[in-house]
Enzyme design. Structure first.
Site, mmCIF file in Angstrom:
data_model
loop_
_atom_site.group_PDB
_atom_site.id
_atom_site.type_symbol
_atom_site.label_atom_id
_atom_site.label_comp_id
_atom_site.label_asym_id
_atom_site.label_seq_id
_atom_site.Cartn_x
_atom_site.Cartn_y
_atom_site.Cartn_z
ATOM 1 N N ASP A 41 119.664 110.413 30.381
ATOM 2 C CA ASP A 41 119.214 110.043 31.726
ATOM 3 C C ASP A 41 119.105 111.281 32.623
ATOM 4 O OD1 ASP A 41 121.910 110.481 32.092
ATOM 5 O OD2 ASP A 41 122.339 108.560 33.053
ATOM 6 N N SER A 42 119.409 112.449 32.055
ATOM 7 C CA SER A 42 119.120 113.713 32.750
ATOM 8 C C SER A 42 117.628 113.803 33.063
ATOM 9 C CB SER A 42 119.549 114.909 31.891
ATOM 10 O OG SER A 42 118.982 114.819 30.596
ATOM 11 N N ASP A 80 120.468 106.921 26.403
ATOM 12 C CA ASP A 80 121.456 106.715 27.467
ATOM 13 C C ASP A 80 121.250 105.373 28.145
ATOM 14 O OD1 ASP A 80 123.282 108.775 27.694
ATOM 15 O OD2 ASP A 80 122.019 109.995 29.021
ATOM 16 N N LYS A 109 124.238 105.400 24.474
ATOM 17 C CA LYS A 109 125.367 106.200 24.992
ATOM 18 C C LYS A 109 125.766 105.666 26.367
ATOM 19 C CE LYS A 109 124.950 110.735 26.269
ATOM 20 N NZ LYS A 109 125.259 110.747 27.723
ATOM 21 N N GLU A 111 128.662 106.307 29.671
ATOM 22 C CA GLU A 111 129.570 107.302 30.246
ATOM 23 C C GLU A 111 130.894 106.667 30.661
ATOM 24 O OE1 GLU A 111 127.839 109.487 33.508
ATOM 25 O OE2 GLU A 111 126.126 110.114 32.294
ATOM 26 N N GLU A 176 131.410 116.672 28.113
ATOM 27 C CA GLU A 176 130.569 117.443 29.041
ATOM 28 C C GLU A 176 131.443 118.269 29.980
ATOM 29 O OE1 GLU A 176 127.285 115.398 30.921
ATOM 30 O OE2 GLU A 176 126.895 117.086 32.258
#
Ligand code: KIV
Length: 262
Positions: A41-42, A80, A109, A111, A176
């Site tokens: 999602d970057s 993501d 993924k 977070e 991260e």
């Protein structure tokens, strides 16, 4: 042996190579060299100039992932789950299933650690492959983007989150911006691969945003190594294109359609 079993075997043998991709042509170049390709999602900040990844939508992730999937033959494709798409078990399962059915990706993924552990367990129980993500969590960050693991309380929390993620059944964990010695401890203590970004050479694998490492995205952060300056290559090509047009060197006959004897 399937792709996930092969990945797990690498933990004690060889380093794992991962990159992000947001579209087909880039993904098809990466596929030969990567174990995992992540549609991160970057893309919110890299492609859409969003201030944070919180504005990324499920539809954006799905459309980019469909494109990436077209470029992939062998790598594990992870997508993501964006912010606010996994706030409870049912929402998470419904959205994970939507991502997987529309994009044909291999895993999603999420977070976080303890806070979302029951949601991850629920996904895994429902046969969804999940990648974990601890340390710096861009979806929850309120402006402090520095590395994690400075204080003992924070170190213990990150280590505990990683252990919980392992026991909940994730197949690997992104670390991260995690301090070097903490990344080593986590990597030694869990039996699944750790994938680092700004988390030192101790991790079992590394991931970077491909736009950063090729110099397309103009950012300068400590953990990015730039392997080429693709901006310069593109600038030169465009400059030469413009020159050719002005000097009437392009297009030539070979670039045009001509019927002789008309
Ligand atoms: O969104 C992303 O690209 C990521 C990687 C940086 C791990 O989560």
């Amino acid at each position: 042996m399937n792709k996930f079993q092969k990945l797990l075997k690498k933990k004690h043998k060889s380093k794992i190579v991962c990159l992000t991709a947001y579209s087909k042509n880039i993904a098809s170049i990466l596929d030969n060299y990567c174990d995992i390709i992540l549609v991160g999602d970057s893309l919110g900040s890299v492609l859409y100039n969003f201030k944070s990844t919180k504005s990324v939508t499920l539809d954006m992730m799905i459309e980019h992932s469909k494109s990436v999937k077209m470029g992939i033959k062998k790598s594990i494709l992870v997508v993501d789950m964006p912010f606010k798409t996994y706030r409870n078990n049912n929402e998470a399962l419904q959205n994970a299933k939507k991502i997987i059915s529309k994009t044909k990706c291999d895993a999603v993924k999420l977070e976080g650690g303890k806070k979302i552990i029951n949601i991850i367990k629920f996904l895994v129980k429902n046969k969804i492959r999940v990648m974990g993500h601890v340390g710096l969590l861009p979806q929850s960050e309120k402006g402090n983007f520095s590395f994690k693991g400075k204080k003992l309380i924070e170190r213990n929390k990150i280590l505990n989150d990683a252990k919980l993620l392992e026991s909940s059944g994730v197949f690997s964990i992104v670390l991260e911006c995690v301090e070097t010695s903490l990344a080593k401890i986590i990597t030694d203590k869990v039996n699944i691969p750790t994938i680092g970004i700004g988390a030192s050479h101790h991790c079992d694998g590394q991931i970077l945003v491909v736009d950063d490492l090729i110099g397309l995205n103009p950012i300068n952060v400590r953990f990015v190594k730039k392997y080429c300056n693709i901006q310069k290559v593109i600038k030169n090509a465009v400059l030469n294109f413009a020159k050719d047009i002005k000097n009437k060197n392009f297009p030539k006959e070979k670039h045009s359609y001509l019927i002789k004897n008309i």
